[in-house]
Design a protein around this motif. Structure first.
Motif, PDB file in Angstrom:
ATOM      1  N   LEU A 359       0.931  -1.326  -0.150  1.00  0.00           N
ATOM      2  CA  LEU A 359       0.153   0.084   0.095  1.00  0.00           C
ATOM      3  C   LEU A 359       0.764   1.141  -0.184  1.00  0.00           C
ATOM      4  O   LEU A 359       0.366   2.316  -0.604  1.00  0.00           O
ATOM      5  CB  LEU A 359      -0.916   0.180   1.206  1.00  0.00           C
ATOM      6  N   ILE A 360       2.047   1.171   0.487  1.00  0.00           N
ATOM      7  CA  ILE A 360       2.847   2.293   0.722  1.00  0.00           C
ATOM      8  C   ILE A 360       4.088   2.589  -0.032  1.00  0.00           C
ATOM      9  O   ILE A 360       4.281   3.631  -0.672  1.00  0.00           O
ATOM     10  CB  ILE A 360       3.279   2.352   2.274  1.00  0.00           C
ATOM     11  N   THR A 361       4.702   1.505  -0.414  1.00  0.00           N
ATOM     12  CA  THR A 361       5.774   1.454  -1.466  1.00  0.00           C
ATOM     13  C   THR A 361       5.552   0.954  -2.738  1.00  0.00           C
ATOM     14  O   THR A 361       4.300   0.747  -3.040  1.00  0.00           O
ATOM     15  CB  THR A 361       6.907   0.350  -0.948  1.00  0.00           C
ATOM     16  N   ASN A 362       6.333   1.112  -3.741  1.00  0.00           N
ATOM     17  CA  ASN A 362       5.993   0.805  -5.208  1.00  0.00           C
ATOM     18  C   ASN A 362       6.736  -0.573  -5.576  1.00  0.00           C
ATOM     19  O   ASN A 362       6.503  -1.201  -6.525  1.00  0.00           O
ATOM     20  CB  ASN A 362       7.014   1.747  -6.159  1.00  0.00           C
ATOM     21  N   GLU A 363       7.212  -1.249  -4.442  1.00  0.00           N
ATOM     22  CA  GLU A 363       7.488  -2.571  -4.583  1.00  0.00           C
ATOM     23  C   GLU A 363       6.630  -3.619  -4.106  1.00  0.00           C
ATOM     24  O   GLU A 363       5.957  -3.701  -2.999  1.00  0.00           O
ATOM     25  CB  GLU A 363       8.722  -2.941  -3.750  1.00  0.00           C
ATOM     26  N   LYS A 364       5.904  -4.161  -4.963  1.00  0.00           N
ATOM     27  CA  LYS A 364       4.659  -5.116  -4.555  1.00  0.00           C
ATOM     28  C   LYS A 364       5.059  -6.542  -4.967  1.00  0.00           C
ATOM     29  O   LYS A 364       5.879  -7.012  -5.431  1.00  0.00           O
ATOM     30  CB  LYS A 364       3.618  -4.902  -6.014  1.00  0.00           C
ATOM     31  N   SER A 365       3.984  -7.273  -4.005  1.00  0.00           N
ATOM     32  CA  SER A 365       4.187  -8.876  -4.006  1.00  0.00           C
ATOM     33  C   SER A 365       3.457  -9.336  -5.097  1.00  0.00           C
ATOM     34  O   SER A 365       2.352  -9.076  -5.358  1.00  0.00           O
ATOM     35  CB  SER A 365       3.752  -9.024  -2.594  1.00  0.00           C
ATOM     36  N   ASN A 366       4.011 -10.403  -5.637  1.00  0.00           N
ATOM     37  CA  ASN A 366       3.283 -11.202  -6.551  1.00  0.00           C
ATOM     38  C   ASN A 366       2.452 -12.253  -5.990  1.00  0.00           C
ATOM     39  O   ASN A 366       2.521 -12.417  -4.684  1.00  0.00           O
ATOM     40  CB  ASN A 366       4.151 -11.723  -7.797  1.00  0.00           C
ATOM     41  N   TRP A 367       1.508 -12.840  -6.601  1.00  0.00           N
ATOM     42  CA  TRP A 367       0.576 -14.038  -6.178  1.00  0.00           C
ATOM     43  C   TRP A 367       1.442 -15.217  -5.314  1.00  0.00           C
ATOM     44  O   TRP A 367       0.868 -15.693  -4.321  1.00  0.00           O
ATOM     45  CB  TRP A 367      -0.217 -14.543  -7.283  1.00  0.00           C
ATOM     46  N   PHE A 368       2.509 -15.512  -5.934  1.00  0.00           N
ATOM     47  CA  PHE A 368       3.275 -16.569  -5.231  1.00  0.00           C
ATOM     48  C   PHE A 368       3.705 -16.208  -3.795  1.00  0.00           C
ATOM     49  O   PHE A 368       3.686 -17.068  -2.961  1.00  0.00           O
ATOM     50  CB  PHE A 368       4.470 -17.006  -6.198  1.00  0.00           C
TER      51      PHE A 368
END
Length: 407
Positions: A359-368
């Protein structure tokens, strides 16, 4: 629980000790010790038993889990409602404690302040508090036989290594990945307990181990299984070697913490006070952080061109004190709810980390990563619920024995 004939032949102090073994403030028995089940990073600095005199266990309160007793005593329903309210409050305290710890680490990283610089303030205060308490209680810092002293030293080295591995790995991998790997400590602890304490392996533990291994693979996403696809959970500028190093440090953190948890359990059984155990950890960590400061300042000359004491450092140092507050809140939670439930609730760290990261950073987690985090969380639920079931079963057996003794 001792019967009445046994109590007649014992001193009042001995009876109090036997009465207090394996109980929390809401009179839920705990298998052997309780604090070893709590996340070591936010364990209470002082055990509640060290702060106040014990309350004797009332036989009527033990019978609250007996349905027939509840029907025969309608006024106990109000007490049951009050107890459930206390437990919900304990769960809320556990959630607050976990969120404070996770949020403090996240904020320090966003401020781009070195963790080992910011956390030195926390450990100066924490060590001072524990030293004052130990002097007041007149505890010995190291006590017992040579083997027991070696056990204490081994435990504190493992705990400090876990601390150093945790914050070192945070430099290379995102918070959700680190938190997920760290909470595999629950499974490694169960495996070590089976080896050291010869505890029998259970079906929930086997399932939890399987879930954890699959979850770790999903988070790590090795190329020989997932190919060379781009991982959205890794920043574009991060190198593959950095991620491998970060995951390796996170795994070492989990293994070190697991070893310290098992030894912590052993020390509590051997009547080493919780405050002394935490002082060992706090004092050695402070020494390591101080040595790191001296190395940066006089060997690496890291602060030759700029000062460490900036506004970012001031905020980061203040935020680090939230971790002290998280330990205090966790202590409140333990007083109100079973430690197995608290350990399950603390796994919400994984959820907090995912929310903050995405929500805060541009580094997103993928579905895995999301799937792996969910599987590790599920494994913690399996282990925690199994421990709670064993504890409740022990309660009913002790209650039956006591009723038969009265008859």
């Amino acid at each position: 629980m001792p019967d009445r004939t046994m109590k007649k032949n014992m001193s009042a102090a001995d009876v109090d000790v036997l009465n207090d073994v394996g109980k929390t403030d809401n009179n839920i028995p705990v298998a052997e010790t309780s604090l070893h089940e709590i996340d070591p990073f936010i364990q209470p600095l002082v055990d509640k038993n060290e702060l106040s005199a014990k309350n004797e266990l009332k036989h009527e309160e033990l019978a609250e889990l007996d349905g027939d007793y509840l029907h025969s005593r309608p006024d106990r329903r109000t007490s049951l409602f009050s107890q459930n309210l206390r437990r919900c409050t304990g769960i809320m305290y556990a959630l607050i404690g976990s969120s404070l710890f996770t949020a403090s680490g996240f904020i320090i990283k966003q401020l781009r302040v070195d963790f080992f610089d910011a956390l030195i303030c926390r450990f100066i205060i924490q060590t001072s508090i524990l030293m004052t308490f130990i002097l007041y209680k007149r505890y010995k810092i190291l006590t017992g036989s040579t083997d027991l002293i070696l056990l204490q030293i081994t435990r504190v080295i493992l705990a400090v290594c876990g601390f150093l591995f945790f914050y070192s790995s945070y430099r290379y991998i995102p918070l959700p990945d680190l938190t997920t790997f760290r909470y595999t400590q629950v499974i490694w602890t169960a495996i070590l307990a089976m080896i050291i304490f010869r505890e029998r392996i259970s079906i929930p533990t086997v399932l939890a181990i399987i879930f954890t291994l699959i979850g770790v693979v999903c988070v790590a996403q090795p190329t020989f299984l997932f190919g060379n696809q781009k991982k959205l959970s890794v920043s574009k500028e991060s190198r593959k070697s950095d991620r491998i190093l970060g995951l390796a440090l996170a795994l070492l953190c989990a293994l070190s913490i697991s070893g310290s948890i098992v030894l912590n359990k052993k020390l509590l059984v051997l009547k080493i006070p919780q405050s002394v155990i935490m002082f060992h950890f706090s004092f050695l960590t402070l020494i390591v952080l101080t040595c790191n400061q001296l190395r940066n300042r006089f060997i690496l000359h890291a602060y030759s061109n700029h000062t460490m004491f900036t506004w970012r450092f001031a905020i980061a140092a203040s935020v680090s004190l939230l971790q002290l507050l998280s330990s205090t809140v966790t202590q409140k939670a333990i007083k109100l709810e079973h430690p197995s439930i608290i350990s399950i609730v603390q796994s919400s760290d994984i959820l907090f980390a995912l929310l903050l990261q995405n929500l805060i950073t541009n580094e997103k987690s993928n579905w895995f990563v999301l799937l792996g985090s969910g599987l590790v969380t599920a494994s913690i639920f399996l282990v925690g619920i199994h421990k709670l079931w064993i504890s409740r079963k022990t309660l009913l057996v002790e209650q039956t024995k006591e009723e038969n003794g009265r008859v």
